[in-house]
Design an enzyme around this catalytic site. Structure first.
Site, short mmCIF file in Angstrom:
data_model
loop_
_atom_site.label_atom_id
_atom_site.label_comp_id
_atom_site.label_asym_id
_atom_site.label_seq_id
_atom_site.Cartn_x
_atom_site.Cartn_y
_atom_site.Cartn_z
N SER A 1 -8.55 28.00 21.24
CA SER A 1 -7.42 27.91 22.67
C SER A 1 -7.03 29.01 21.85
N LYS B 1 -6.89 24.41 15.03
CA LYS B 1 -8.34 25.11 16.00
C LYS B 1 -8.87 26.00 15.22
N ASN C 1 6.53 20.08 27.94
CA ASN C 1 6.37 21.34 27.33
C ASN C 1 6.04 22.39 27.96
N ARG D 1 1.79 35.32 30.65
CA ARG D 1 0.81 34.37 30.06
C ARG D 1 -0.11 34.45 31.49
N LEU E 1 4.79 24.86 31.64
CA LEU E 1 6.05 25.34 32.21
C LEU E 1 5.37 24.80 33.86
N ASP F 1 -13.10 8.10 24.28
CA ASP F 1 -12.11 8.78 24.21
C ASP F 1 -10.97 7.50 23.71
N TYR G 1 -0.47 23.34 14.90
CA TYR G 1 -2.27 22.87 16.51
C TYR G 1 -2.85 23.75 15.93
N TYR H 1 -9.13 29.47 25.60
CA TYR H 1 -8.84 28.77 26.84
C TYR H 1 -7.56 29.98 26.75
N PHE H 2 -7.12 30.39 27.81
CA PHE H 2 -6.14 30.37 27.98
C PHE H 2 -5.12 29.56 28.64
N ASN H 3 -3.84 29.87 29.59
CA ASN H 3 -3.00 28.46 29.91
C ASN H 3 -4.08 27.89 31.27
N GLY I 1 -9.18 12.68 29.89
CA GLY I 1 -7.80 13.90 29.47
C GLY I 1 -7.92 14.95 30.96
P1 NAD Z 1 -5.60 16.00 26.84
O1 NAD Z 1 -4.69 15.83 26.03
O2 NAD Z 1 -4.78 15.87 28.76
O3 NAD Z 1 -7.18 15.59 26.40
C1 NAD Z 1 -7.44 15.16 25.49
C2 NAD Z 1 -7.83 13.74 25.28
O4 NAD Z 1 -8.20 13.80 24.08
C3 NAD Z 1 -7.30 12.80 25.78
O5 NAD Z 1 -7.94 11.67 27.11
C4 NAD Z 1 -6.56 11.81 24.83
O6 NAD Z 1 -6.57 10.34 24.66
C5 NAD Z 1 -7.93 11.72 23.63
N1 NAD Z 1 -8.06 11.72 22.57
C6 NAD Z 1 -7.08 12.29 21.99
N2 NAD Z 1 -7.34 12.35 20.22
C7 NAD Z 1 -9.09 11.71 20.55
C8 NAD Z 1 -9.05 11.12 19.12
N3 NAD Z 1 -8.96 10.97 18.36
N4 NAD Z 1 -11.02 10.20 19.48
C9 NAD Z 1 -10.66 10.35 20.88
N5 NAD Z 1 -9.94 10.95 22.07
C10 NAD Z 1 -8.95 11.08 21.85
O7 NAD Z 1 -5.57 17.43 26.69
P2 NAD Z 1 -6.24 18.81 27.62
O8 NAD Z 1 -5.13 20.00 27.85
O9 NAD Z 1 -7.25 18.20 28.44
O10 NAD Z 1 -6.79 19.63 26.13
C11 NAD Z 1 -8.32 19.30 25.97
C12 NAD Z 1 -8.41 20.06 24.92
O11 NAD Z 1 -8.38 21.51 24.92
C13 NAD Z 1 -8.10 19.91 23.49
O12 NAD Z 1 -8.72 19.61 22.53
C14 NAD Z 1 -6.88 21.17 23.29
O13 NAD Z 1 -6.60 21.49 22.01
C15 NAD Z 1 -7.07 22.36 23.95
N6 NAD Z 1 -7.06 23.08 24.86
C16 NAD Z 1 -5.53 22.68 25.85
C17 NAD Z 1 -5.07 23.38 26.28
C18 NAD Z 1 -4.04 23.38 27.16
O14 NAD Z 1 -3.18 23.98 27.82
N7 NAD Z 1 -3.88 21.91 27.98
C19 NAD Z 1 -4.69 24.74 25.96
C20 NAD Z 1 -5.93 24.94 24.89
C21 NAD Z 1 -7.00 24.47 24.10
N1 UFG Z 2 8.39 28.58 29.59
C1 UFG Z 2 10.21 28.13 30.38
N2 UFG Z 2 9.96 27.11 30.64
C2 UFG Z 2 9.58 25.88 30.09
C3 UFG Z 2 8.40 25.81 30.29
C4 UFG Z 2 7.63 27.15 29.24
O1 UFG Z 2 10.38 29.15 30.73
O2 UFG Z 2 9.99 24.87 30.52
C5 UFG Z 2 7.95 29.48 28.90
C6 UFG Z 2 7.72 30.25 27.77
O3 UFG Z 2 8.37 30.25 27.28
C7 UFG Z 2 6.26 30.44 28.20
C8 UFG Z 2 5.49 30.68 29.79
O4 UFG Z 2 6.39 29.74 29.76
O5 UFG Z 2 6.71 32.23 28.39
C9 UFG Z 2 4.90 29.63 29.16
O6 UFG Z 2 5.04 28.29 28.20
P1 UFG Z 2 3.90 26.98 28.35
O7 UFG Z 2 4.55 26.07 27.17
O8 UFG Z 2 3.04 26.60 29.35
O9 UFG Z 2 2.14 28.11 27.41
P2 UFG Z 2 1.80 28.34 26.35
O10 UFG Z 2 1.86 29.88 26.28
O11 UFG Z 2 3.25 28.55 25.46
O12 UFG Z 2 1.20 27.29 25.26
C10 UFG Z 2 0.01 27.33 25.87
C11 UFG Z 2 0.11 25.96 25.85
C12 UFG Z 2 -0.67 26.35 23.85
C13 UFG Z 2 -2.05 27.09 23.93
C14 UFG Z 2 -1.10 28.54 24.58
C15 UFG Z 2 -2.28 29.65 24.66
O13 UFG Z 2 0.76 24.88 25.28
O14 UFG Z 2 -1.21 24.60 23.48
O15 UFG Z 2 -0.66 28.06 25.75
O16 UFG Z 2 -3.55 28.34 25.22
F1 UFG Z 2 -2.32 26.90 22.35
#
Ligand code: NAD
Ligand code: UFG
Length: 341
Positions: A126, A154, A199, A232, A201, A33, A150, A178-180, A12
């Site tokens: 997160s 966590k 979803n 953010r 930004l 994965d 979700y 993690y933040f963003n 991922g």
């Molecule tokens: P991602 O979806 O790109 O990566 C997750 C990977 O896990 C994918 O490759 C998917 O195929 C694999 N996966 C999912 N469920 C599985 C399962 N049951 N068995 C084996 N593989 C599985 O997501 P990411 O953005 O790389 O996020 C990684 C981690 O960080 C996640 O736990 C997510 O919740 C956490 N996180 C992400 C963000 C973000 O904004 N990207 C923010 C905070 C926390």
């Molecule tokens: N936003 C827009 N337009 C868009 C998408 C987002 O205006 O099309 C705005 C949102 O309203 C927010 C900012 O951009 O103000 C950031 O939004 P994101 O969706 O990129 O991120 P979030 O902070 O909502 O959430 C992300 C991850 C969550 C995680 C969180 C904190 O999606 O999984 O950060 O780590 F929990």
């Protein structure tokens, strides 16, 4: 110290960047994965960037037997657990899928680790576990209250890990909030390509710049922030990846259960991100104001001082680098990774 590390979810977005950093630092990597949201091409590119080989096992982390035999067979001594479903809106619509994947995945992994005698774990949490914070910056001792399935998954896993650490003090567990995450590897070879309409930004802006989307909807311009749009703490995915290596090094010192924010400490508004991306790609990003997105908070940024003090880690890459790297990845891979066949 070179370690044998199992990376769940390594195909991922964040996991692939962590694989690069691990391999560049001389660690051996095994990825599990199920490819639900990952690509084998990401792993090929990790090997291309590093010039080294990793082992890949296509399996679900809920398959305890497969995970335990991978741990034993490859002599794994630490696990970094990314595998999870992560879309907030989808988790509201499909809560059981989220609890099944994220909670049962974590329980199954922990049981497999117990069975194999592996007790060092880094877990992806997160900033969503802070809910709507009472103030900013957010430090690790702030109250925890998730507001969607979700986030609750966590938080439940965090609780489970704290209970496990209390019951079995030989475990060393790093919970990273993690933040963003944003940006991509500077090579342009690995990055994030969300399936369907993004979803988040940064990928939405990148797809708008490349012509895949017409116009960014800015969700709310009436927040109590400097320009009315949401603020953010965006952190470069390479900085984030390096934070995992710092956490892994700390675990080798047997600290028990430790919890750290991974953020920069600086918040940017949606309009500031748009302006920074425009500078990176050299063209205007069309946007329109829309009403607030349900569940969004006004502002969220980290106090990253504990990670600096205890892990010796701090973010080094700025917003310009996040935008430049995101744009390089987007231009080189407008449709994401190619079909592996
Ligand atoms: P991602 O979806 O790109 O990566 C997750 C990977 O896990 C994918 O490759 C998917 O195929 C694999 N996966 C999912 N469920 C599985 C399962 N049951 N068995 C084996 N593989 C599985 O997501 P990411 O953005 O790389 O996020 C990684 C981690 O960080 C996640 O736990 C997510 O919740 C956490 N996180 C992400 C963000 C973000 O904004 N990207 C923010 C905070 C926390
Ligand atoms: N936003 C827009 N337009 C868009 C998408 C987002 O205006 O099309 C705005 C949102 O309203 C927010 C900012 O951009 O103000 C950031 O939004 P994101 O969706 O990129 O991120 P979030 O902070 O909502 O959430 C992300 C991850 C969550 C995680 C969180 C904190 O999606 O999984 O950060 O780590 F929990």
């Amino acid at each position: 110290m070179s370690r044998n590390v199992l990376v769940t979810g390594g195909a991922g977005y964040i996991g692939s960047h962590v694989c690069v950093e691990l391999m560049q630092q001389g660690h051996q990597v095994v990825v599990i994965d199920n490819l639900d949201n990952g690509s084998p091409v990401a792993l090929q590119r990790v090997e291309q960037i590093t010039g080294k080989r990793l082992r890949f096992i296509q399996a679900d982390v809920r398959d305890q037997v497969a995970v335990q035999s991978a741990l034993v067979e490859h002599g794994v001594d630490a696990v970094i657990h990314f595998a999870a479903l992560k879309a907030v809106g989808e988790s509201v619509a499909r809560p059981l899928a989220y609890y099944d994947n994220n909670l049962n995945g974590a329980i199954s992994l922990l049981r497999a680790m117990q069975g194999a005698g592996v007790t060092d774990l880094v877990f992806s949490s997160s900033a969503t576990v802070y809910g709507d914070p009472r103030s900013n910056p957010i430090s690790e001792d702030f109250p925890l209250r998730a507001t969607n399935p979700y986030g609750r998954s966590k938080l439940m896993i965090e609780d489970m890990l704290r209970d496990l650490g209390a019951a079995e003090p030989n475990w060393n567990i790093s919970i990273l909030r993690y933040f963003n995450p944003a940006g991509a590897h500077p090579s342009g070879l690995i990055g994030e390509h969300p399936s369907g309409v993004p979803n988040n930004l940064m990928p939405y802006i990148a797809q708008t710049a490349s012509g895949l989307r017409d116009c960014l909807a800015v969700f709310g311009d009436d927040y109590p922030t400097r320009d009315g749009t949401g603020v953010r703490d965006y952190i470069h995915v390479v900085d984030l990846a390096r934070g995992h290596l710092s956490a892994l090094a700390r675990l080798a010192q047997h600290p028990g259960v430790i919890i750290h924010n991974l953020g920069t400490g600086t918040g940017y508004s949606v309009l500031e991100i748009v302006a920074a991306f425009e500078r990176a790609c050299g063209m205007p990003i069309p946007y329109r104001m829309e009403s607030r997105r349900p569940g969004d908070i006004a502002e969220c940024f980290a106090d990253p001082s504990l990670a600096r003090a205890e892990l010796g880690w701090s973010a080094q890459l700025d917003l310009a680098a996040m935008c430049a790297d995101s744009w390089r990845w987007q231009q080189a891979n407008p449709q994401g990774y190619p079909d592996p066949s």
